[in-house]
Write a protein that holds these residues in place. Structure first.
Motif, short mmCIF file in Angstrom:
data_model
loop_
_atom_site.label_atom_id
_atom_site.label_comp_id
_atom_site.label_asym_id
_atom_site.label_seq_id
_atom_site.Cartn_x
_atom_site.Cartn_y
_atom_site.Cartn_z
N LYS A 16 0.86 -1.18 -0.07
CA LYS A 16 0.12 -0.23 -0.02
C LYS A 16 0.86 1.23 0.00
CE LYS A 16 -0.53 0.66 4.80
NZ LYS A 16 -1.48 1.06 6.08
N PRO A 17 0.51 2.57 -0.67
CA PRO A 17 1.11 3.45 -0.51
C PRO A 17 1.46 4.01 0.92
CG PRO A 17 -0.59 3.61 -2.00
CD PRO A 17 -0.95 2.45 -1.36
N GLY A 18 2.52 4.65 0.98
CA GLY A 18 2.74 5.28 2.27
C GLY A 18 3.26 4.44 3.29
N SER A 19 3.94 3.24 2.96
CA SER A 19 4.42 2.24 3.82
C SER A 19 5.90 2.40 3.56
CB SER A 19 3.77 0.81 3.22
OG SER A 19 4.45 0.38 1.97
N ALA A 20 6.54 3.02 2.98
CA ALA A 20 7.93 3.48 3.09
C ALA A 20 8.36 3.95 4.48
CB ALA A 20 8.43 4.39 1.85
N VAL A 38 9.96 15.72 8.42
CA VAL A 38 9.52 14.27 8.14
C VAL A 38 9.70 14.00 6.70
CG1 VAL A 38 7.94 12.52 8.28
CG2 VAL A 38 8.30 13.96 10.17
N HIS A 39 10.26 13.12 6.18
CA HIS A 39 10.55 12.77 4.71
C HIS A 39 10.28 11.33 4.50
CE1 HIS A 39 12.30 12.94 0.70
NE2 HIS A 39 13.04 11.77 1.03
N ASN A 40 9.42 10.93 3.63
CA ASN A 40 9.18 9.61 2.99
C ASN A 40 10.13 9.22 2.08
OD1 ASN A 40 6.57 9.36 4.34
ND2 ASN A 40 5.48 10.60 2.79
N CYS A 41 11.03 8.20 2.76
CA CYS A 41 11.92 7.61 1.80
C CYS A 41 11.54 6.95 0.74
CB CYS A 41 12.77 6.88 2.77
SG CYS A 41 13.39 7.53 4.15
N THR A 42 12.60 6.47 -0.08
CA THR A 42 12.24 5.55 -1.27
C THR A 42 12.22 4.24 -0.92
OG1 THR A 42 14.39 5.22 -2.04
CG2 THR A 42 13.33 7.22 -2.92
N CYS A 66 17.75 9.64 4.65
CA CYS A 66 17.32 8.41 4.38
C CYS A 66 18.58 7.66 3.67
CB CYS A 66 16.35 8.19 3.44
SG CYS A 66 14.57 8.90 3.87
N SER A 67 18.91 6.43 3.78
CA SER A 67 19.72 5.74 3.10
C SER A 67 19.37 4.08 2.75
CB SER A 67 20.95 5.73 4.01
OG SER A 67 22.38 4.94 3.36
N SER A 68 20.21 3.85 1.58
CA SER A 68 20.13 2.59 1.23
C SER A 68 21.17 1.66 1.90
CB SER A 68 19.85 2.19 -0.17
OG SER A 68 21.20 2.69 -0.60
N HIS A 69 22.40 2.18 2.30
CA HIS A 69 23.21 1.77 2.92
C HIS A 69 23.87 2.87 3.84
CE1 HIS A 69 26.54 -0.98 3.49
NE2 HIS A 69 27.59 0.04 3.29
N CYS A 70 23.79 2.38 5.24
CA CYS A 70 24.27 3.39 6.28
C CYS A 70 25.22 2.68 6.87
CB CYS A 70 23.18 3.87 6.82
SG CYS A 70 23.78 5.12 8.20
N GLU A 71 26.18 2.91 7.65
CA GLU A 71 27.28 2.30 8.53
C GLU A 71 27.57 3.32 9.61
OE1 GLU A 71 30.61 0.56 6.93
OE2 GLU A 71 29.80 -0.28 5.06
N ASP A 72 27.39 2.73 10.97
CA ASP A 72 27.57 3.56 12.12
C ASP A 72 29.24 3.89 11.81
OD1 ASP A 72 25.22 3.64 13.26
OD2 ASP A 72 25.61 1.72 13.94
N GLY A 73 29.65 4.87 12.76
CA GLY A 73 31.13 5.20 12.67
C GLY A 73 31.26 6.51 13.15
N THR A 85 25.35 7.85 12.97
CA THR A 85 24.45 6.80 13.50
C THR A 85 23.54 6.32 12.49
OG1 THR A 85 23.20 8.21 14.67
CG2 THR A 85 24.85 7.38 15.90
N CYS A 86 23.09 5.20 12.54
CA CYS A 86 21.90 4.63 11.63
C CYS A 86 20.99 3.85 12.28
CB CYS A 86 22.90 3.53 10.53
SG CYS A 86 24.07 4.07 9.79
N CYS A 87 19.72 3.70 11.83
CA CYS A 87 18.73 3.16 12.50
C CYS A 87 17.73 2.51 11.42
CB CYS A 87 18.16 3.92 13.47
SG CYS A 87 17.52 5.45 12.99
N ASP A 88 16.88 1.82 11.78
CA ASP A 88 16.05 1.19 10.58
C ASP A 88 14.43 1.21 10.98
OD1 ASP A 88 16.00 -0.77 12.54
OD2 ASP A 88 17.04 -2.12 11.34
N THR A 89 13.96 2.12 11.74
CA THR A 89 12.62 2.38 12.23
C THR A 89 12.07 3.57 11.77
OG1 THR A 89 12.86 2.70 14.38
CG2 THR A 89 12.35 0.33 13.70
N ASP A 90 10.66 3.73 11.42
CA ASP A 90 10.20 5.20 11.29
C ASP A 90 10.56 6.21 12.18
OD1 ASP A 90 8.96 4.52 8.92
OD2 ASP A 90 7.06 4.04 9.93
N LEU A 91 11.19 7.19 11.88
CA LEU A 91 11.43 8.64 12.61
C LEU A 91 12.52 7.97 13.72
CD1 LEU A 91 8.18 10.25 12.57
CD2 LEU A 91 9.89 10.30 11.07
N CYS A 92 13.41 6.91 13.71
CA CYS A 92 14.28 6.65 14.58
C CYS A 92 15.30 7.64 14.62
CB CYS A 92 14.68 5.31 14.44
SG CYS A 92 15.47 5.03 12.70
#
Length: 123
Positions: A16-20, A38-42, A66-73, A85-92
């Motif tokens: 469904k739309p908006g699930s990004a 707030v940004h809706n990522c791809t 937003c990122s398709s590949h993020c590395e903490d460092g 820092t990287c995270c993988d939940t909405d608005l984290c």
């Protein structure tokens, strides 16, 4: 038949739309309060990131996205430090403050341990 209908329903909900993923975004801000857009990522973006650049403890510049590949460092420079820092939940990536905590988190227990040994040596 029920299994097929259930599979179609679940697939439809997943697409469904908006699930990004949603992440906070900003570029080069000196205050986190300016980094709450707030940004809706791809669909390919699966992580949010926060970058903090601290220059000689005087100024911190924050960027988020937003990122398709993020590395903490982190990297130390002559005049400052950069943490990612990287995270993988909405608005984290709301605060990103944990990016600067490892030194404080290490220093506090070491100080407490030092005080404990000092106190024991006074007995």
């Amino acid at each position: 038949m029920k299994a097929v209908l259930l599979a179609l329903l679940v697939t439809g909900l997943a697409l469904k739309p908006g699930s990004a993923l949603q992440c906070y975004t900003c570029r080069g801000q000196v205050s986190n309060k300016n980094c709450l857009q707030v940004h809706n990522c791809t669909e390919s973006d699966t992580q949010c990131w926060t970058e903090r650049i601290r220059a000689v403890g005087l100024l911190t510049v924050i960027s988020k996205g937003c990122s398709s590949h993020c590395e903490d460092g982190s990297q130390d420079y002559y005049l400052g430090k950069k943490n990612i820092t990287c995270c993988d939940t909405d608005l984290c990536n709301a605060s990103g403050a944990h990016a600067l905590q490892p030194a404080a988190a290490t220093l506090a227990p070491l100080t407490a341990l030092g005080l404990l040994f000092w106190g024991l040596s006074q007995l």
